[in-house]
Design a protein around this motif. Sequence first.
Motif, short mmCIF file in Angstrom:
data_model
loop_
_atom_site.label_atom_id
_atom_site.label_comp_id
_atom_site.label_asym_id
_atom_site.label_seq_id
_atom_site.Cartn_x
_atom_site.Cartn_y
_atom_site.Cartn_z
N TRP A 40 -74.45 20.66 24.06
CA TRP A 40 -74.53 19.51 23.15
C TRP A 40 -75.82 19.60 22.34
O TRP A 40 -75.81 19.44 21.11
N ARG A 73 -68.27 3.59 20.29
CA ARG A 73 -67.32 4.67 20.59
C ARG A 73 -67.52 5.20 22.00
O ARG A 73 -66.56 5.43 22.74
N ALA A 74 -68.78 5.42 22.39
CA ALA A 74 -69.07 5.97 23.71
C ALA A 74 -68.59 5.03 24.81
O ALA A 74 -67.98 5.46 25.80
N ALA A 127 -64.69 4.88 24.73
CA ALA A 127 -64.09 6.12 25.23
C ALA A 127 -64.23 6.24 26.74
O ALA A 127 -63.30 6.65 27.43
N LYS A 128 -65.40 5.86 27.27
CA LYS A 128 -65.59 5.92 28.72
C LYS A 128 -64.67 4.93 29.42
O LYS A 128 -64.16 5.21 30.51
N SER A 181 -61.52 15.04 28.94
CA SER A 181 -62.54 14.66 27.97
C SER A 181 -62.42 15.48 26.70
O SER A 181 -62.53 14.94 25.58
N GLN A 182 -62.17 16.79 26.86
CA GLN A 182 -62.04 17.65 25.68
C GLN A 182 -60.79 17.29 24.88
O GLN A 182 -60.82 17.24 23.64
N TYR A 237 -61.31 14.03 22.88
CA TYR A 237 -62.00 14.18 21.60
C TYR A 237 -61.13 14.89 20.57
O TYR A 237 -61.22 14.60 19.38
N ASN A 262 -69.77 17.63 19.61
CA ASN A 262 -69.21 16.35 20.03
C ASN A 262 -68.30 16.50 21.25
O ASN A 262 -68.24 15.61 22.10
N GLU A 263 -67.58 17.61 21.34
CA GLU A 263 -66.75 17.83 22.53
C GLU A 263 -67.63 17.96 23.77
O GLU A 263 -67.30 17.41 24.83
N PHE A 268 -68.74 14.49 24.73
CA PHE A 268 -67.71 13.76 25.45
C PHE A 268 -67.61 14.23 26.88
O PHE A 268 -67.44 13.43 27.81
N SER A 309 -68.57 11.70 29.90
CA SER A 309 -67.48 11.32 30.81
C SER A 309 -67.86 11.59 32.25
O SER A 309 -67.22 11.06 33.16
#
Length: 329
Positions: A79, A238-239, A242-243, A257-258, A261, A315-316, A319, A323
């Motif tokens: 990241w 978003r975080a 998404a979680k 997770s991948q 995204y 970004n992947e 995520f 996660s």
Amino acid sequence: SSDMRLRYTTLAVVAALLGAASADRPAPRSALQQRRRLDGLNAPRPVNEGRAAVRRLQGGAGSPKLLRQLKIPLAFTCWYLFSIVYSIANKQVLSAWNFPCTSAAAQLAVGALSVLLLWTPLPLGGEKRLRLRSPPSLDANDVRKLVPVASCLAAGHLLSTVAPAYGTVAFTNVVKTLEPLFTCAFSALLLGQTFPLPVYLSLLPVVFGVCLASASEVSFSAVSLTSGLLSNVAFALRAIAAKSVMSGGDIGSNLTSQNLYGVLTLMALLGCLPVAALVEGPRIAAGTAATVEKMGRRTFARQLLLLGTSHYFYNECAFLALSSASPTP
């Protein structure tokens, strides 16, 4: 300088590896637990099972614990590294092709192409196929649940691309460091989740640093500052969203997770395209022709490909990291 950047990168990698060595360390066993464990290891068992146990004890192939230990630090390290590449490539593209909304959509388009290639089975000859990643399975109700997350992703990505178009990369990255502050605030407001006092105290130097950078920035831009702050809001939401989706466990199948995204990238692309067409559509053809004439078609295409690829994979990795850890970095 390049030497300092290399040093910071080396320190980040070392810290990540040290984190892997200390992650998921089991609690100390009592004497009775130790004896039961040894009795279980010494008991007769099939040959294949015994060999698998030996490999696990040696930390070799078939050791899921080692993979779990390495997953999180590697995700954070990648990241960090991909984000550096993306920040530099993003400014280079915007300096020559100042269409931030269209650039944001192009980045998502490259990302969408990347994930579709990962999901597509590749022929190996005859009837054999190789699929690098199994795609998720979603119904219409699952897609509706992801709309708020994709909307935050689209808004945050658009705003974070606008920010460096009107300011420097350094100033934009400084403003982006405030994202944990917004994540803490929204976690408390929306989820009722609070963190220990040291977590909040650790954010004070970040806030002070952003204020200091804003006051001393020679090429200060209100547009860049406002866009950066609003992108922090969107990415924090978003975080958290998404979680929440990932922890629910009742959405689709094979939504790792991948893959999450990847799906969000496809959905966010659909949201960014109309905005880019509305804001920059009348000027994009002439501006792109001028940029291609100046840079060359191949160079321009390579820059866009590097920009979109680095954006998608950083970004992947984010995520994947988020996660597996708390929503607040």
